[in-house]
Design a protein around this motif. Structure first.
Motif, PDB file in Angstrom:
ATOM      1  N   GLU A  26       1.228   0.333  -5.837  1.00 36.89           N
ATOM      2  CA  GLU A  26       0.165   1.325  -5.637  1.00 36.89           C
ATOM      3  C   GLU A  26      -0.863   1.151  -6.760  1.00 36.89           C
ATOM      4  O   GLU A  26      -0.499   1.104  -7.925  1.00 36.89           O
ATOM      5  N   ARG A  27      -2.130   1.066  -6.363  1.00 40.41           N
ATOM      6  CA  ARG A  27      -3.149   0.807  -7.394  1.00 40.41           C
ATOM      7  C   ARG A  27      -3.760   2.070  -7.966  1.00 40.41           C
ATOM      8  O   ARG A  27      -4.317   2.042  -9.068  1.00 40.41           O
TER       9      ARG A  27
ATOM     10  N   THR B  13       0.876  -1.183   0.000  1.00 39.89           N
ATOM     11  CA  THR B  13       0.000   0.000   0.000  1.00 39.89           C
ATOM     12  C   THR B  13       0.915   1.236   0.000  1.00 39.89           C
ATOM     13  O   THR B  13       1.048   1.918   1.013  1.00 39.89           O
TER      14      THR B  13
ATOM     15  N   LEU C 198       2.096   7.574  -0.218  1.00 39.17           N
ATOM     16  CA  LEU C 198       3.084   8.631  -0.483  1.00 39.17           C
ATOM     17  C   LEU C 198       4.521   8.103  -0.382  1.00 39.17           C
ATOM     18  O   LEU C 198       5.473   8.874  -0.470  1.00 39.17           O
TER      19      LEU C 198
ATOM     20  N   ASP D 208       6.828   5.258   4.231  1.00 39.33           N
ATOM     21  CA  ASP D 208       7.322   4.062   4.927  1.00 39.33           C
ATOM     22  C   ASP D 208       8.349   3.344   4.053  1.00 39.33           C
ATOM     23  O   ASP D 208       9.387   2.895   4.541  1.00 39.33           O
TER      24      ASP D 208
ATOM     25  N   ASP E 243      -2.743  -3.845  -8.445  1.00 35.34           N
ATOM     26  CA  ASP E 243      -3.440  -4.211  -7.217  1.00 35.34           C
ATOM     27  C   ASP E 243      -2.665  -5.316  -6.511  1.00 35.34           C
ATOM     28  O   ASP E 243      -2.474  -6.405  -7.068  1.00 35.34           O
ATOM     29  N   SER E 244      -2.255  -5.053  -5.295  1.00 37.12           N
ATOM     30  CA  SER E 244      -1.439  -6.016  -4.547  1.00 37.12           C
ATOM     31  C   SER E 244      -2.157  -7.338  -4.335  1.00 37.12           C
ATOM     32  O   SER E 244      -1.511  -8.383  -4.231  1.00 37.12           O
TER      33      SER E 244
ATOM     34  N   ASP F  22      -0.610  -0.943   4.919  1.00 38.55           N
ATOM     35  CA  ASP F  22      -1.053   0.267   5.639  1.00 38.55           C
ATOM     36  C   ASP F  22      -2.275   0.813   4.906  1.00 38.55           C
ATOM     37  O   ASP F  22      -2.157   1.742   4.108  1.00 38.55           O
TER      38      ASP F  22
ATOM     39  N   ASP G  54     -10.313   2.040   1.799  1.00 37.05           N
ATOM     40  CA  ASP G  54      -9.832   0.742   1.314  1.00 37.05           C
ATOM     41  C   ASP G  54     -10.735  -0.347   1.887  1.00 37.05           C
ATOM     42  O   ASP G  54     -10.346  -1.049   2.821  1.00 37.05           O
TER      43      ASP G  54
HETATM   44  C1  LIG Z   1      -2.716   5.020   3.948  1.00 35.38           C
HETATM   45  S1  LIG Z   1      -2.020   4.986   2.341  1.00 35.38           S
HETATM   46  C2  LIG Z   1      -0.396   4.327   2.621  1.00 35.38           C
HETATM   47  C3  LIG Z   1       0.594   5.345   3.111  1.00 35.38           C
HETATM   48  C4  LIG Z   1       2.019   4.839   3.078  1.00 35.38           C
HETATM   49  N1  LIG Z   1       2.256   3.800   4.074  1.00 35.38           N
HETATM   50  C5  LIG Z   1       3.041   5.947   3.246  1.00 35.38           C
HETATM   51  O1  LIG Z   1       3.982   5.769   4.038  1.00 35.38           O
HETATM   52  O2  LIG Z   1       2.909   6.983   2.576  1.00 35.38           O
HETATM   53  C6  LIG Z   1      -2.814   3.609   1.549  1.00 35.38           C
HETATM   54  C7  LIG Z   1      -2.471   3.477   0.051  1.00 35.38           C
HETATM   55  O3  LIG Z   1      -2.604   2.107  -0.323  1.00 35.38           O
HETATM   56  C8  LIG Z   1      -3.188   2.015  -1.594  1.00 35.38           C
HETATM   57  N2  LIG Z   1      -3.818   0.673  -1.683  1.00 35.38           N
HETATM   58  C9  LIG Z   1      -4.826   0.190  -0.907  1.00 35.38           C
HETATM   59  N3  LIG Z   1      -5.137  -1.074  -1.247  1.00 35.38           N
HETATM   60  C10 LIG Z   1      -4.292  -1.410  -2.261  1.00 35.38           C
HETATM   61  C11 LIG Z   1      -4.116  -2.596  -3.044  1.00 35.38           C
HETATM   62  N4  LIG Z   1      -4.903  -3.673  -2.872  1.00 35.38           N
HETATM   63  N5  LIG Z   1      -3.145  -2.601  -3.987  1.00 35.38           N
HETATM   64  C12 LIG Z   1      -2.353  -1.508  -4.180  1.00 35.38           C
HETATM   65  N6  LIG Z   1      -2.488  -0.347  -3.493  1.00 35.38           N
HETATM   66  C13 LIG Z   1      -3.447  -0.302  -2.538  1.00 35.38           C
HETATM   67  C14 LIG Z   1      -4.176   3.166  -1.624  1.00 35.38           C
HETATM   68  O4  LIG Z   1      -4.480   3.521  -2.974  1.00 35.38           O
HETATM   69  C15 LIG Z   1      -3.406   4.260  -0.870  1.00 35.38           C
HETATM   70  O5  LIG Z   1      -2.623   5.045  -1.749  1.00 35.38           O
END
Ligand SMILES: C[S@@+](CC[C@H](N)C(=O)[O-])C[C@H]1O[C@@H](n2cnc3c(N)ncnc32)[C@H](O)[C@@H]1O
Length: 208
Positions: free
Chosen positions: A71-72, A50, A53, A56, A107-108, A123, A149
């Motif tokens: 990132e999706r 996930t 930005l 992490d 998509d993960s 996350d 999400d």
């Molecule tokens: C809370 S943010 C993560 C912040 C990140 N940990 C950071 O340090 O910036 C969640 C992100 O995960 C992405 N996301 C959620 N589910 C996903 C999936 N199944 N596959 C890929 N990306 C996903 C969302 O689009 C969003 O941009």
């Protein structure tokens, strides 16, 4: 193709909070690093499922880990790609750190099985929790782009199946454990966040 709207959000690994944390040299003792399985002689390979930005992921890469970011959201992915390019152009430690980062758009839930990762970090978007106006505004901007999400449980299940060694779920400090998945092996508690750690196998130190 979906038209990308201009967003005031920026992925900035050089200035701002991320750059500050980077320069301050916080090390492997911090919660996220411990949760991800860093220890003396062990630097895990990590998939950040996930990416958001990329904060992490950048931190983990700055500690020496190879990190694959998934990132999706097309818009978030584009912002990340720009941030990585800027860090490359900055050179020095910034360029060295992003050289350990590989960015994938997708998509993960579908991609994790094919990557056979040692460690997966999850996350998902969760309800607003941080009091600082900046974070609130930033989270609101991210939410405007990616929404919530609602499939986070499915993603956790895919991560638990695919990870060889461990899965780390970054979760609000006081929230109940995620429903519908097994109990974490242990938790690492931070100021406003906790890490629920699901251990599958010890990460072996490299031979020699
Ligand atoms: C809370 S943010 C993560 C912040 C990140 N940990 C950071 O340090 O910036 C969640 C992100 O995960 C992405 N996301 C959620 N589910 C996903 C999936 N199944 N596959 C890929 N990306 C996903 C969302 O689009 C969003 O941009």
């Amino acid at each position: 193709m979906q038209k990308l709207e201009k967003s005031p959000l920026i992925v900035d690994f050089v200035g701002g909070a991320v750059g500050h944390r980077f320069r301050s040299g916080e090390g492997r003792g911090q919660g996220l690093a411990k949760a991800a399985g860093f220890s003396a002689g062990v630097t895990p390979d990590i998939v950040d499922a996930t990416a958001g930005l990329g904060r992490d992921a950048f931190l983990l890469a700055s500690l020496g880990a190879r990190v694959t970011l998934i990132e999706r959201s097309e818009q978030m992915h584009a912002l990340l790609a720009e941030g990585i390019e800027r860090a490359k152009a900055e050179g020095g430690r910034y360029a060295e750190t992003v050289a350990r980062m590989t960015l994938i758009h997708g998509d993960s839930r579908e991609l994790l099985a094919g990557l056979a990762p040692q460690v997966v970090l999850i996350d998902p978007m969760h309800p607003p929790r941080d009091k600082t106006a900046l974070v609130k505004k930033e989270m609101r901007l991210i939410r405007d782009i990616v929404g919530a999400d609602p499939d986070a449980v499915e993603l956790m299940q895919a991560a638990l199946d695919a990870a060889q060694n461990r899965v780390v779920l970054k979760w609000p400090l006081r929230a109940q454990p995620m429903a519908g998945i097994r109990k974490p092996s242990h938790q690492i508690i931070g100021k406003s966040t906790r890490y629920d750690v699901f251990v599958k196998a010890k990460i072996a130190a490299p031979a020699g």
